[in-house]
Enzyme design. Sequence first.
Site, short mmCIF file in Angstrom:
data_model
loop_
_atom_site.label_atom_id
_atom_site.label_comp_id
_atom_site.label_asym_id
_atom_site.label_seq_id
_atom_site.Cartn_x
_atom_site.Cartn_y
_atom_site.Cartn_z
N CYS A 121 0.86 -1.18 0.00
CA CYS A 121 0.00 0.00 0.00
C CYS A 121 0.90 1.23 0.00
O CYS A 121 2.10 1.12 0.18
CB CYS A 121 -0.93 0.01 1.21
SG CYS A 121 -2.28 1.21 1.04
N CYS A 123 -0.11 4.29 1.75
CA CYS A 123 -0.48 5.32 2.74
C CYS A 123 0.58 5.57 3.79
O CYS A 123 0.66 6.67 4.34
CB CYS A 123 -1.83 4.99 3.38
SG CYS A 123 -1.85 3.42 4.24
N LYS A 196 -12.32 -4.76 1.96
CA LYS A 196 -11.76 -3.93 3.04
C LYS A 196 -12.63 -2.70 3.19
O LYS A 196 -12.81 -1.93 2.24
CB LYS A 196 -10.33 -3.54 2.71
CG LYS A 196 -9.72 -2.58 3.71
CD LYS A 196 -8.25 -2.35 3.45
CE LYS A 196 -7.71 -1.29 4.39
NZ LYS A 196 -6.29 -1.02 4.14
N ARG A 206 -3.46 3.54 12.37
CA ARG A 206 -3.00 4.78 11.71
C ARG A 206 -2.10 5.58 12.63
O ARG A 206 -1.16 6.23 12.17
CB ARG A 206 -4.20 5.59 11.23
CG ARG A 206 -4.88 4.86 10.08
CD ARG A 206 -6.06 5.61 9.51
NE ARG A 206 -6.78 4.74 8.59
CZ ARG A 206 -7.99 5.00 8.10
NH1 ARG A 206 -8.59 6.12 8.45
NH2 ARG A 206 -8.57 4.16 7.28
N ARG A 218 -11.01 7.74 3.54
CA ARG A 218 -10.74 6.73 2.52
C ARG A 218 -12.01 6.16 1.88
O ARG A 218 -12.00 5.10 1.27
CB ARG A 218 -9.96 5.56 3.14
CG ARG A 218 -8.65 5.94 3.79
CD ARG A 218 -7.69 4.77 3.78
NE ARG A 218 -6.61 4.84 4.74
CZ ARG A 218 -5.61 5.71 4.72
NH1 ARG A 218 -5.54 6.63 3.77
NH2 ARG A 218 -4.67 5.68 5.65
N LYS A 249 -11.94 -7.75 5.94
CA LYS A 249 -11.34 -6.88 6.95
C LYS A 249 -12.25 -5.70 7.24
O LYS A 249 -12.70 -5.07 6.28
CB LYS A 249 -9.99 -6.39 6.42
CG LYS A 249 -9.31 -5.37 7.29
CD LYS A 249 -8.05 -4.88 6.62
CE LYS A 249 -7.46 -3.78 7.48
NZ LYS A 249 -6.49 -3.00 6.78
C1 PBG Z 1 -2.95 0.20 4.80
C2 PBG Z 1 -3.54 -0.64 5.87
C3 PBG Z 1 -4.35 -0.26 6.94
C4 PBG Z 1 -4.54 -1.40 7.70
C5 PBG Z 1 -3.88 -2.44 7.05
N1 PBG Z 1 -3.30 -1.95 5.92
C6 PBG Z 1 -4.86 1.06 7.35
C7 PBG Z 1 -5.85 1.77 6.52
O1 PBG Z 1 -6.37 1.27 5.54
O2 PBG Z 1 -6.07 2.93 6.87
C8 PBG Z 1 -5.30 -1.47 8.99
C9 PBG Z 1 -4.88 -2.55 9.92
C10 PBG Z 1 -5.33 -2.37 11.31
O3 PBG Z 1 -6.11 -1.48 11.67
O4 PBG Z 1 -4.88 -3.19 12.13
N2 PBG Z 1 -3.83 0.70 3.87
#
Ligand code: PBG
Length: 329
Positions: A121, A123, A196, A206, A218, A249
């Site tokens: 990813c 971010c 997701k 985050r 998002r 998720k």
């Molecule tokens: C990256 C990502 C996130 C999580 C996993 N990969 C954060 C998001 O999408 O903001 C969240 C995992 C967690 O909360 O344990 N995009």
Amino acid sequence: MMFDQTIRPRRLRAGDPLRRMVRETRVSPDSLIYPVFLAEGNGIYREIPSLPGQYHYSPDELPRLTERLQAHGVSRVLLFGLPAQKDAEGSSAWAENGIVQQGIRRLRELMPSLYIVTDVCMCEYTSHGHCGILCGCEVDNDRTLERLAGIALSHAQAGADMVAPSDMMDGRVAAIRAKLDANGFQNVPILAYSAKYASSFYGPFRDAAGSAPSFGDRRAYQMDWHNAREAMRECELDVREGADILMIKPALAYLDLIHEARNRFDLPLAAYAVSGEYAMVKAAAAAGLIDEHGVMCESAIAVFRAGADILITYYACELADAMRAGEIG
Ligand code: PBG
């Protein structure tokens, strides 16, 4: 007696040997994946305030992690990276010497048997905290695909066993598959974060990853949690694009989707018990409101009972212990 008591479900609940024999849900530490936060730098072994009991590790401190994994018999990790530098394009995400790439190489040396999955990813690497390349205030789907494919390739080149795209761009599984295949990585599987959701349960992550978006949210790429059929569409697309494993998720608030995906798809199914799920249990336990161990075990089994084959969880070490002790599974 009001009615005939020949049928007594309680008969099979008498005593542990019998209860353990008739358990419907069987689990093993082989089903667990432990998320790990790598931080660029040296000498960093720091507890994460939003995730008590979880740590940031710089590559030189990774022996602490592998010792812990070995002590608990956990042999699968999902890596996230906190880079020293961020920019608008997230370029440190695919740098040969990026933090995840460094971490993979170090972990390989320290624990050759470790199975390494990497989160793909942008971010954590972009200055704006969004999961792709911006065009104005929007994430440009198709330009982001090239970058994601490049990130996945650089992880594979560094030695990752499996890549897990979590960005929710359309078409990213196909783009990553094509890139890996064109570069000789046909055998690196893709664990797709298929469904997701744009969830408030990611808050502690985050903070841990420094990846909160600097503006907006998002919801233009992660899913609306009112929707269930759409999750099946996302899974279906990922199957067609060549995903090897599907994921739902978060986990606990989305058991309906885990169950439905289990019934509809033949691929292995993962669920991610995300940061907020973990942090809530920790906080409630710290306040003396619940039995942490009991809630941890019960929540994990609920996810498997709903149909998941694989659980990604911050409690992987403690759950592995509970499984080996025969408390669950
Ligand atoms: C990256 C990502 C996130 C999580 C996993 N990969 C954060 C998001 O999408 O903001 C969240 C995992 C967690 O909360 O344990 N995009």
